[in-house]
Design an enzyme around this catalytic site. Structure first.
Site, PDB file in Angstrom:
ATOM      1  N   GLY A   1       0.822  -1.207   0.000  1.00 63.08           N
ATOM      2  CA  GLY A   1       0.000   0.000   0.000  1.00 63.08           C
ATOM      3  C   GLY A   1       0.858   1.259   0.000  1.00 63.08           C
ATOM      4  O   GLY A   1       0.529   2.248  -0.662  1.00 63.08           O
ATOM      5  N   SER A   2       1.954   1.215   0.728  1.00 72.30           N
ATOM      6  CA  SER A   2       2.839   2.387   0.782  1.00 72.30           C
ATOM      7  C   SER A   2       3.400   2.705  -0.598  1.00 72.30           C
ATOM      8  O   SER A   2       3.490   3.876  -0.984  1.00 72.30           O
ATOM      9  CB  SER A   2       3.994   2.134   1.763  1.00 72.30           C
ATOM     10  OG  SER A   2       3.505   1.896   3.059  1.00 72.30           O
TER      11      SER A   2
ATOM     12  N   ASN B   1      -7.190   4.995   9.289  1.00 73.12           N
ATOM     13  CA  ASN B   1      -6.749   3.749   9.902  1.00 73.12           C
ATOM     14  C   ASN B   1      -6.823   3.752  11.424  1.00 73.12           C
ATOM     15  O   ASN B   1      -6.837   2.697  12.040  1.00 73.12           O
ATOM     16  CB  ASN B   1      -5.328   3.410   9.446  1.00 73.12           C
ATOM     17  CG  ASN B   1      -4.394   4.586   9.486  1.00 73.12           C
ATOM     18  OD1 ASN B   1      -4.652   5.609   8.853  1.00 73.12           O
ATOM     19  ND2 ASN B   1      -3.324   4.467  10.236  1.00 73.12           N
TER      20      ASN B   1
ATOM     21  N   GLN C   1      -7.654   0.947   3.994  1.00 68.19           N
ATOM     22  CA  GLN C   1      -8.530   0.458   5.067  1.00 68.19           C
ATOM     23  C   GLN C   1      -9.955   0.188   4.576  1.00 68.19           C
ATOM     24  O   GLN C   1     -10.693  -0.576   5.192  1.00 68.19           O
ATOM     25  CB  GLN C   1      -8.592   1.484   6.213  1.00 68.19           C
ATOM     26  CG  GLN C   1      -7.308   1.603   6.999  1.00 68.19           C
ATOM     27  CD  GLN C   1      -6.999   0.375   7.843  1.00 68.19           C
ATOM     28  OE1 GLN C   1      -7.878  -0.402   8.208  1.00 68.19           O
ATOM     29  NE2 GLN C   1      -5.731   0.184   8.153  1.00 68.19           N
TER      30      GLN C   1
ATOM     31  N   SER D   1      -4.120  -2.492  -0.439  1.00 67.50           N
ATOM     32  CA  SER D   1      -3.035  -3.351   0.035  1.00 67.50           C
ATOM     33  C   SER D   1      -3.561  -4.724   0.430  1.00 67.50           C
ATOM     34  O   SER D   1      -4.598  -4.829   1.087  1.00 67.50           O
ATOM     35  CB  SER D   1      -2.347  -2.695   1.233  1.00 67.50           C
ATOM     36  OG  SER D   1      -1.421  -3.593   1.814  1.00 67.50           O
TER      37      SER D   1
ATOM     38  N   THR E   1      10.063  -8.362 -11.824  1.00 59.44           N
ATOM     39  CA  THR E   1       9.285  -9.575 -12.085  1.00 59.44           C
ATOM     40  C   THR E   1       8.135  -9.649 -11.099  1.00 59.44           C
ATOM     41  O   THR E   1       8.307  -9.447  -9.905  1.00 59.44           O
ATOM     42  CB  THR E   1      10.195 -10.815 -11.981  1.00 59.44           C
ATOM     43  OG1 THR E   1      11.267 -10.662 -12.923  1.00 59.44           O
ATOM     44  CG2 THR E   1       9.422 -12.091 -12.275  1.00 59.44           C
TER      45      THR E   1
ATOM     46  N   CYS F   1       2.076   2.088  13.069  1.00 56.30           N
ATOM     47  CA  CYS F   1       3.245   2.813  12.593  1.00 56.30           C
ATOM     48  C   CYS F   1       3.776   3.780  13.632  1.00 56.30           C
ATOM     49  O   CYS F   1       4.902   4.228  13.550  1.00 56.30           O
ATOM     50  CB  CYS F   1       2.902   3.590  11.332  1.00 56.30           C
ATOM     51  SG  CYS F   1       1.917   2.629  10.199  1.00 56.30           S
TER      52      CYS F   1
HETATM   53  C1  LIG Z   1      -1.583  -0.106   6.173  1.00 51.60           C
HETATM   54  C2  LIG Z   1      -1.872   1.166   5.474  1.00 51.60           C
HETATM   55  C3  LIG Z   1      -1.029   1.641   4.453  1.00 51.60           C
HETATM   56  C4  LIG Z   1       0.251   0.955   4.068  1.00 51.60           C
HETATM   57  O1  LIG Z   1       0.055  -0.294   3.466  1.00 51.60           O
HETATM   58  P1  LIG Z   1       1.285  -1.329   3.443  1.00 51.60           P
HETATM   59  O2  LIG Z   1       0.842  -2.409   2.522  1.00 51.60           O
HETATM   60  O3  LIG Z   1       1.472  -1.798   4.845  1.00 51.60           O
HETATM   61  O4  LIG Z   1       2.463  -0.579   2.948  1.00 51.60           O
HETATM   62  C5  LIG Z   1      -1.366   2.814   3.815  1.00 51.60           C
HETATM   63  N1  LIG Z   1      -2.476   3.490   4.155  1.00 51.60           N
HETATM   64  C6  LIG Z   1      -3.316   3.064   5.109  1.00 51.60           C
HETATM   65  C7  LIG Z   1      -4.540   3.851   5.418  1.00 51.60           C
HETATM   66  C8  LIG Z   1      -3.042   1.899   5.811  1.00 51.60           C
HETATM   67  O5  LIG Z   1      -3.863   1.493   6.772  1.00 51.60           O
END
Ligand SMILES: *Cc1c(COP(=O)(O)O)cnc(C)c1O
Length: 379
Positions: free
Chosen positions: A71-72, A151, A179, A199, A237, A325
């Site tokens: 997600g990041s 989150n 989320q 994510s 890949t 985090c």
């Molecule tokens: C967990 C989260 C992310 C990051 O996702 P990852 O796959 O852990 O990098 C980004 N935004 C929100 C709102 C999240 O809860």
């Protein structure tokens, strides 16, 4: 001791069906999707079938989905990718004060590179103001990035209305829906979303797989150079097994969405009701109505969140004091501060995020333990 897991916003346990679906691609079907022979073509087919399933969950075309590492990375690609591709038009970005660090820190990096960023305030429910958003728009605004669901406190932002404003001013709109995906209905077409991050590990797929939706016709710069994977937008890949898992998780999320939402909402509402009934001097953080079905976040006055977590852990309960985090950083959560909590109330916050494996009995056990622990810590 039985572990009761109430931290599904930090990560979810991979579903059995999802694991089953991905395993063949870690075993016999290990081919590179770019290879011409049979096991390579099989991997390619699996990737493209997964892309269709992810696209279906948010109602976009499969070729608008780009697989990423998390997600990041999706957030970074969306924000930096749009900023770099549009810097000739302007260098102003609008976001909010309660975004995930993957958005906030990306914006801070862009500020160092000469972009300007407006961080919108939120009200006590965690909602941005639409009038405030409109007033922040400038001639050189190129991107609005506002999260779909928070989150920490689960607040659902007015995505449809934000998208409408963005469109009116010809500004690109990205939303971090990590989320929200699989927990509330999302339709990028009717909602008018241009880019969206999701994510895997937040919706019962493994860690290390994410996706970014980019509406066809929107240009963005890639962050990772190399091979031609993902239409030349993300070299490397493909994580075939992870992609297959994400596809399966999205398919299941789509089929079960309504019952999933009702199930989580029942657990959450029962928890909120019981806590408010049995524990004095508590405050529910965030909005009651505009909230993720599985999120509850309470501040317990005069209680230290870290101590609360350790005591719960001793009872086999996993929860969070804020966002995963920020644990260990000791600073009060930026989200809880933005909704106006005092340092004391922010430090006494406990986030519980319910998931499919939780039962009513689990929730009752949680409340029982909480009642005792809060009383003990206050004495
Ligand atoms: C967990 C989260 C992310 C990051 O996702 P990852 O796959 O852990 O990098 C980004 N935004 C929100 C709102 C999240 O809860």
């Amino acid at each position: 001791m039985k572990i009761r897991y109430f931290d599904n916003a930090a990560t979810t346990r991979i579903k059995e069906e999802v694991l089953e679906e991905m395993l063949p691609y870690l075993k016999g079907q290990f081919g590179n999707p770019s290879s011409m022979y049979t096991i390579g073509r099989g991997a390619r087919r699996a990737v493209e079938e997964a892309r269709i399933k992810v696209a279906k969950l948010i109602n976009c075309a499969p070729n608008e989905i780009y697989f990423t590492g998390c997600g990041s990375e999706s957030d970074n690609t969306a924000i930096k990718g749009i900023a770099y591709a549009n810097s000739y038009r302007g260098r102003h970005i609008i976001t909010s004060k309660i975004e995930h660090p993957a958005v906030l820190h990306t914006c801070e990096v862009l500020e160092k590179q000469g972009f300007q960023v407006t961080y919108l305030d939120v009200n006590s429910d965690g909602l941005i103001g639409l009038e405030n958003l409109r007033n922040s728009i400038r001639n050189d605004t190129i991107l609005i990035t506002i999260m779909f669901a928070n989150n920490e406190i689960g607040t659902l932002e007015p995505i449809y209305e934000i998208a409408k404003i963005a469109k009116m001013y010809n500004i690109i709109f990205h939303t971090d829906a990590v989320q929200a995906c699989g927990n509330v209905p999302i339709d990028v077409k009717t909602m008018g979303i241009d880019l969206l991050s999701l994510s895997g590990h937040k919706l019962y797929a493994p860690k290390g797989i994410g996706a970014l939706y980019v509406r066809n016709g929107i240009e963005f710069e890639r962050l990772i150079d190399g091979g031609h994977q993902e239409k030349n937008k993300r070299a490397g890949t493909e994580n075939v097994a992870g992609i297959v898992a994400l596809g399966k998780a999205c398919e299941l999320a789509m089929i079960n969405l309504e019952s999933h939402m009702n199930y989580l909402k029942n657990l959450r509402d029962h928890y909120i009701e019981q806590v408010e009934k049995r524990i004095p001097n508590v405050k529910l953080n965030g909005s009651l109505e505009r909230r993720l079905p599985g999120n509850a976040n309470f501040s317990f006055e005069g209680v230290d969140g870290e101590a609360l977590l350790l005591n719960l852990d001793a009872k086999g309960i996993c929860a969070s004091s804020g966002s995963a985090c920020s644990t260990g950083s000791m600073n009060p959560s930026h989200v809880l501060k933005a909704i106006g909590l005092s340092d004391m109330m922010a430090e006494g916050a406990l986030r519980t995020t319910f998931g499919e494996e939780n039962t009513m009995e689990d929730v009752d056990y949680l409340v029982e333990c909480l009642e005792k622990i809060v009383k003990k810590l206050r004495d």
